[in-house]
Scaffold this active site. Structure first.
Site, PDB file in Angstrom:
ATOM      1  N   GLU A 130       0.824  -1.205   0.000  1.00  0.00           N
ATOM      2  CA  GLU A 130       0.000   0.000   0.000  1.00  0.00           C
ATOM      3  C   GLU A 130       0.863   1.262   0.000  1.00  0.00           C
ATOM      4  O   GLU A 130       0.498   2.282  -0.599  1.00  0.00           O
ATOM      5  CB  GLU A 130      -0.917  -0.017   1.232  1.00  0.00           C
ATOM      6  CG  GLU A 130      -1.832   1.170   1.387  1.00  0.00           C
ATOM      7  CD  GLU A 130      -2.985   1.187   0.405  1.00  0.00           C
ATOM      8  OE1 GLU A 130      -2.715   1.267  -0.808  1.00  0.00           O
ATOM      9  OE2 GLU A 130      -4.142   1.118   0.852  1.00  0.00           O
ATOM     10  N   THR A 181      -4.142   9.530  -4.013  1.00  0.00           N
ATOM     11  CA  THR A 181      -4.045   9.568  -2.556  1.00  0.00           C
ATOM     12  C   THR A 181      -2.971  10.550  -2.112  1.00  0.00           C
ATOM     13  O   THR A 181      -3.156  11.306  -1.146  1.00  0.00           O
ATOM     14  CB  THR A 181      -3.728   8.158  -2.010  1.00  0.00           C
ATOM     15  OG1 THR A 181      -4.748   7.256  -2.440  1.00  0.00           O
ATOM     16  CG2 THR A 181      -3.676   8.161  -0.494  1.00  0.00           C
TER      17      THR A 181
END
Length: 308
Positions: free
Chosen positions: A128, A181
């Protein structure tokens, strides 16, 4: 086992009051991945469909996550990966997390399950970090464990899985625009006021209590975000209108899914969820931006093997 095919579900993270610590798992939306044992040691990615992502193992979210767990065992075989993306990158519903969670789930299976699902969360976070620039578990945890998850702490990692009330539905409006993000994190401030912190803590505690007591009204009262949403909502066209229309049509609460641009609402019952989805859709049409609508129960399973 020499080969495994899996379904990696989409997720919603933050849920307004739980930035970087709360997440839930969705049904019906997700990627598929295939992992095979090979005679040549190491991790290789042989095929990617549905997205333009790097095949180089150390540049790919799934590859990095797979290596993190593979290298702890160093088996006498290699693993080849196929990735079939159905969750668009930058959608705000856990595209990178599905890849990372699916990777560690499959490698663990092929290694003979040396790690528990909770332990796999730590490995998935390594992947991630390639996408977001930091290790966080609010998407990978519900993807692996199903239901709702709370990340109580990171040092050491402490994840609690919580069952969903049976009538709870999620509605997701996914605009066809990308909000990275890393970009959405760049607008955040490193410090918040004590007043805002107290409000947010109260809402997080209320939301967790609402899940355990199955108190839908308490869940709705707790789905408030005074810290992150005010800074990020300008990145999403028509956000306020969509959210307000969701609430006016019966949603318990609504907000930004993950880093955006998707907007989510939680509802009690399928009938209300369908009414809310219709209202959210109507609110977004005037932007001229294409979008997808999803209505989902909360997925209790997380990543699962697809049986032949």
């Amino acid at each position: 086992m020499n080969e495994i095919k899996i379904f990696c579900p989409a997720t919603i993270a933050n849920l307004n009051c739980g930035f970087d610590v709360l997440g839930l798992c969705l049904e019906g939306i997700g990627d598929e991945m295939i992992f095979r044992k090979t005679s040549q040691k190491g991790i290789t990615i042989s095929k990617i469909t549905g997205a333009d992502l790097p095949l180089e193992t150390n540049k790919n979210v799934a590859g990095v996550a797979a290596l993190a767990i593979y290298n702890t065992i160093n088996p006498d075989f290699g693993i080849e990966i196929e990735i079939h993306k159905k969750i668009k990158a930058g959608s705000g519903i856990g595209s990178s997390s599905a890849s990372a969670a699916g990777a560690v789930f499959c490698v663990n299976e092929l290694l003979g399950k040396p790690y528990s699902k909770n332990q796999l969360v730590d490995f998935a976070m390594k992947g991630e970090a390639i996408a977001s620039g930091s290790e966080h578990a609010d998407n990978v945890a519900p993807c692996l464990l199903g239901g709702f998850t709370l990340v109580r702490g990171y040092n050491p990692l402490d994840v609690i899985r919580i069952d969903s009330p049976s009538e709870l539905f999620a509605v997701v409006l996914h605009p066809h625009i990308e909000v990275k993000t890393s970009d959405s994190r760049a607008v955040l401030k490193p410090e918040i006021s004590l007043k805002s912190a107290i409000t947010q803590w109260g809402n997080l505690g209320g939301f967790i209590a609402g899940l355990y007591t199955k108190d839908y009204n308490l869940l709705g009262r707790s789905l408030q975000d005074v810290v992150i949403e005010p800074l990020r909502k300008h990145l999403i066209p028509n956000f306020d209108l969509v959210k307000n229309n969701a609430l006016q049509n019966g949603a318990l609460g609504a907000g930004i899914s993950g880093a955006g641009p998707s907007i989510f609402a939680l509802c009690k019952g399928q009938e209300t969820a369908e009414k809310v989805a219709y209202a959210m859709s109507n609110s977004y049409q005037e932007t001229g931006i294409e979008f997808d609508m999803h209505i989902s129960k909360i997925n209790p399973n997380g990543v699962i093997e697809i049986k032949k």
